[in-house]
Scaffold this motif. Structure first.
Motif, PDB file in Angstrom:
ATOM      1  N   ARG A 244       0.835  -1.212   0.000  1.00 14.49           N
ATOM      2  CA  ARG A 244       0.000   0.000   0.000  1.00 14.49           C
ATOM      3  C   ARG A 244       0.863   1.253   0.000  1.00 14.49           C
ATOM      4  N   ALA A 245       1.900   1.266   0.834  1.00  7.48           N
ATOM      5  CA  ALA A 245       2.786   2.424   0.894  1.00  7.48           C
ATOM      6  C   ALA A 245       3.538   2.610  -0.416  1.00  7.48           C
ATOM      7  N   GLY A 246       4.052   1.517  -0.978  1.00  7.13           N
ATOM      8  CA  GLY A 246       4.781   1.613  -2.233  1.00  7.13           C
ATOM      9  C   GLY A 246       3.904   2.087  -3.373  1.00  7.13           C
ATOM     10  N   SER A 247       2.650   1.647  -3.374  1.00  5.08           N
ATOM     11  CA  SER A 247       1.713   2.092  -4.411  1.00  5.08           C
ATOM     12  C   SER A 247       1.483   3.599  -4.340  1.00  5.08           C
ATOM     13  N   THR A 248       1.301   4.101  -3.111  1.00  8.29           N
ATOM     14  CA  THR A 248       1.067   5.533  -2.944  1.00  8.29           C
ATOM     15  C   THR A 248       2.294   6.352  -3.327  1.00  8.29           C
ATOM     16  N   LEU A 249       3.458   5.875  -2.936  1.00  7.98           N
ATOM     17  CA  LEU A 249       4.687   6.646  -3.144  1.00  7.98           C
ATOM     18  C   LEU A 249       5.183   6.618  -4.582  1.00  7.98           C
ATOM     19  N   PHE A 250       5.126   5.444  -5.218  1.00 12.28           N
ATOM     20  CA  PHE A 250       5.836   5.286  -6.484  1.00 12.28           C
ATOM     21  C   PHE A 250       4.944   5.016  -7.694  1.00 12.28           C
ATOM     22  N   TRP A 251       3.758   4.501  -7.474  1.00 11.31           N
ATOM     23  CA  TRP A 251       2.874   4.230  -8.611  1.00 11.31           C
ATOM     24  C   TRP A 251       1.912   5.395  -8.823  1.00 11.31           C
ATOM     25  N   LYS A 252       1.120   5.706  -7.809  1.00  8.06           N
ATOM     26  CA  LYS A 252       0.143   6.792  -7.943  1.00  8.06           C
ATOM     27  C   LYS A 252       0.834   8.140  -8.128  1.00  8.06           C
ATOM     28  N   ALA A 253       1.922   8.367  -7.359  1.00  4.33           N
ATOM     29  CA  ALA A 253       2.618   9.652  -7.473  1.00  4.33           C
ATOM     30  C   ALA A 253       3.252   9.826  -8.852  1.00  4.33           C
ATOM     31  N   HIS A 254       3.654   8.701  -9.464  1.00  4.41           N
ATOM     32  CA  HIS A 254       4.306   8.781 -10.772  1.00  4.41           C
ATOM     33  C   HIS A 254       3.347   9.292 -11.839  1.00  4.41           C
ATOM     34  N   SER A 255       2.043   9.072 -11.619  1.00  2.25           N
ATOM     35  CA  SER A 255       1.050   9.491 -12.608  1.00  2.25           C
ATOM     36  C   SER A 255       0.476  10.880 -12.332  1.00  2.25           C
ATOM     37  N   THR A 256       0.933  11.526 -11.240  1.00  2.00           N
ATOM     38  CA  THR A 256       0.420  12.856 -10.907  1.00  2.00           C
ATOM     39  C   THR A 256       1.182  13.927 -11.674  1.00  2.00           C
ATOM     40  N   GLN A 257       0.596  15.114 -11.732  1.00  2.00           N
ATOM     41  CA  GLN A 257       1.236  16.236 -12.421  1.00  2.00           C
ATOM     42  C   GLN A 257       2.247  16.901 -11.485  1.00  2.00           C
ATOM     43  N   GLY A 258       3.227  17.562 -12.067  1.00  2.00           N
ATOM     44  CA  GLY A 258       4.202  18.283 -11.272  1.00  2.00           C
ATOM     45  C   GLY A 258       5.607  17.759 -11.471  1.00  2.00           C
ATOM     46  N   GLU A 259       6.557  18.597 -11.125  1.00  2.00           N
ATOM     47  CA  GLU A 259       7.956  18.238 -11.260  1.00  2.00           C
ATOM     48  C   GLU A 259       8.514  17.765  -9.931  1.00  2.00           C
ATOM     49  N   PRO A 260       9.393  16.735  -9.937  1.00  2.00           N
ATOM     50  CA  PRO A 260      10.034  16.300  -8.692  1.00  2.00           C
ATOM     51  C   PRO A 260      10.900  17.396  -8.096  1.00  2.00           C
ATOM     52  N   ALA A 261      11.072  17.365  -6.802  1.00  2.00           N
ATOM     53  CA  ALA A 261      11.928  18.338  -6.129  1.00  2.00           C
ATOM     54  C   ALA A 261      13.373  18.136  -6.551  1.00  2.00           C
ATOM     55  N   ALA A 262      14.083  19.253  -6.742  1.00  2.00           N
ATOM     56  CA  ALA A 262      15.493  19.170  -7.103  1.00  2.00           C
ATOM     57  C   ALA A 262      16.303  18.646  -5.926  1.00  2.00           C
ATOM     58  N   THR A 263      17.253  17.754  -6.202  1.00  2.00           N
ATOM     59  CA  THR A 263      18.068  17.188  -5.135  1.00  2.00           C
ATOM     60  C   THR A 263      19.379  16.687  -5.713  1.00  2.00           C
ATOM     61  N   ASN A 264      20.314  16.449  -4.860  1.00  2.00           N
ATOM     62  CA  ASN A 264      21.596  15.895  -5.268  1.00  2.00           C
ATOM     63  C   ASN A 264      21.372  14.522  -5.886  1.00  2.00           C
ATOM     64  N   PRO A 265      21.789  14.299  -7.141  1.00  2.00           N
ATOM     65  CA  PRO A 265      21.469  13.029  -7.789  1.00  2.00           C
ATOM     66  C   PRO A 265      22.186  11.818  -7.184  1.00  2.00           C
ATOM     67  N   TYR A 266      23.317  12.022  -6.522  1.00  2.00           N
ATOM     68  CA  TYR A 266      24.061  10.881  -5.985  1.00  2.00           C
ATOM     69  C   TYR A 266      24.498  11.154  -4.542  1.00  2.00           C
ATOM     70  N   PRO A 267      23.537  11.225  -3.628  1.00  2.00           N
ATOM     71  CA  PRO A 267      23.911  11.461  -2.233  1.00  2.00           C
ATOM     72  C   PRO A 267      24.554  10.230  -1.619  1.00  2.00           C
ATOM     73  N   MET A 268      25.223  10.425  -0.478  1.00  2.00           N
ATOM     74  CA  MET A 268      25.870   9.308   0.208  1.00  2.00           C
ATOM     75  C   MET A 268      24.854   8.287   0.706  1.00  2.00           C
ATOM     76  N   GLY A 269      23.592   8.710   0.831  1.00  2.00           N
ATOM     77  CA  GLY A 269      22.565   7.769   1.267  1.00  2.00           C
ATOM     78  C   GLY A 269      22.462   6.563   0.350  1.00  2.00           C
ATOM     79  N   PHE A 270      22.655   6.776  -0.966  1.00  2.00           N
ATOM     80  CA  PHE A 270      22.599   5.654  -1.905  1.00  2.00           C
ATOM     81  C   PHE A 270      23.738   4.676  -1.650  1.00  2.00           C
ATOM     82  N   VAL A 271      24.921   5.204  -1.360  1.00  2.00           N
ATOM     83  CA  VAL A 271      26.069   4.336  -1.092  1.00  2.00           C
ATOM     84  C   VAL A 271      25.792   3.461   0.125  1.00  2.00           C
ATOM     85  N   ALA A 272      25.292   4.095   1.201  1.00  2.00           N
ATOM     86  CA  ALA A 272      24.997   3.342   2.420  1.00  2.00           C
ATOM     87  C   ALA A 272      23.870   2.339   2.189  1.00  2.00           C
ATOM     88  N   ALA A 273      22.837   2.744   1.438  1.00  2.00           N
ATOM     89  CA  ALA A 273      21.695   1.849   1.196  1.00  2.00           C
ATOM     90  C   ALA A 273      22.116   0.622   0.394  1.00  2.00           C
TER      91      ALA A 273
END
Length: 317
Positions: A244-273
């Motif tokens: 349910r959470a994944g559907s709301t975050l990544f499926w339904k949100a993907h079909s909504t209008q608007g631009e994603p927030a600007a952010t660092n494309p390669y933060p250290m969080g990805f390395v740790a994850a």
């Protein structure tokens, strides 16, 4: 305090002191249960973890296991089932509390309205699974506890890092509406999917192996149908909540209008994850050799006489 010395003194208590030592044991269990988020002392964890920064919450996933470790050490060595004054008293207390903890945690995942609380309740549920196996106080169950403890630490840390990435890009963890698309949608969705599988105990990751070990450790218990049924049903509930959470975050949100927030494309969080995900995969692949080591460790934990002899230089009763 020297717990080997405590074990000797508890075993030498005169008759008639059973009530006193049981009260002391219960008080200690309450202290450890608060740290380990065991019902009815889990109330602090969802709010605390949900509002902590992602990296801090990931470290908290390790700290929660301190309560479980303390119960494992104290109630095998000092207040073990072989101690006449206590017998199976503490195991009988731990089992129903663990069962309720598992149910509360996974129902919390299903009902969470925020992503942070969803991850926090998943941690509560994993602690319930951990304590269920621990309540057996057998070497086999302890080996399963050790394997699942390592897995749940990695999985919870990964989930909190993913939560932090989502919050950074979305601005909110609210799961009641789709909001706007998330930057690096596919990559973060993949990490969330992996973290959800790990937390729910689904194949092919180590959570599935850990739950199989826990189920095997509970085999033969008089309440086995109830225990197995609860673990399997709550796993399904967790999957539904995560989906349910994944559907709301990544499926339904993907079909909504608007631009994603600007952010660092390669933060250290990805390395740790990805490092945590690699550790989970490694634990899955190396489950056999790891279990050999965990079984040897469990045998040492339950060989209380050898421990007392090594620490105090004498053989305990």
């Amino acid at each position: 305090l020297n717990i080997a010395d405590l074990a000797v003194k508890v075993s030498e208590l005169p008759e008639g002191e059973d009530a006193l030592i049981r009260v002391a044991g219960v008080l200690l269990m309450i202290v450890f249960a608060v740290k380990g988020a065991l019902v009815p002392f889990q109330f602090w964890l969802p709010g605390t973890y949900a509002h902590a920064p992602g990296p801090v919450a990931a470290l908290f996933a390790v700290m929660t296991k301190v309560g479980a470790y303390a119960i494992l050490r104290f109630y095998t060595l000092v207040f073990g089932p072989e101690v006449e004054a206590t017998g199976t008293f503490f195991a009988d207390l731990l089992l129903p509390a663990a069962l309720i903890t598992l149910i509360v945690g996974m129902v919390g995942v299903l009902g969470a309205r925020g992503l942070g609380r969803l991850a926090a309740f998943a941690v509560v549920g994993s602690m319930g699974t951990l304590f269920l196996a621990m309540s057996m106080f057998t070497p086999q169950a302890t080996a399963a506890v050790l394997y699942y403890m390592v897995h749940s630490t990695f999985a919870a840390a990964l989930m909190f890092l993913v939560v932090d990435m989502v919050l950074e890009r979305r601005g909110t963890g609210d799961l009641t509406s789709a909001r706007r698309p998330i930057a690096q949608h596919g990559l973060i969705a993949s990490l969330f999917f992996a973290a959800a599988i790990a937390m729910a105990g689904m194949p092919p990751l180590s959570g599935f192996v850990g739950k199989l070990l826990v189920l095997d450790a509970l085999r033969g218990h008089p309440m086995m149908p109830l225990l197995w049924g609860t673990i399997l049903v709550t796993s399904l509930v967790c999957i539904v909540g995560m989906a349910r959470a994944g559907s709301t975050l990544f499926w339904k949100a993907h079909s909504t209008q608007g631009e994603p927030a600007a952010t660092n494309p390669y933060p250290m969080g990805f390395v740790a994850a990805f490092a945590l995900l690699a550790l989970i995969v490694l634990q899955t692949v190396a489950a056999g050799p790891l279990m050999v080591w965990f079984e040897a460790t469990a045998a040492q934990v339950h060989d209380t006489g050898a421990y007392i002899d090594a620490v105090l230089g004498l053989r305990g009763n």
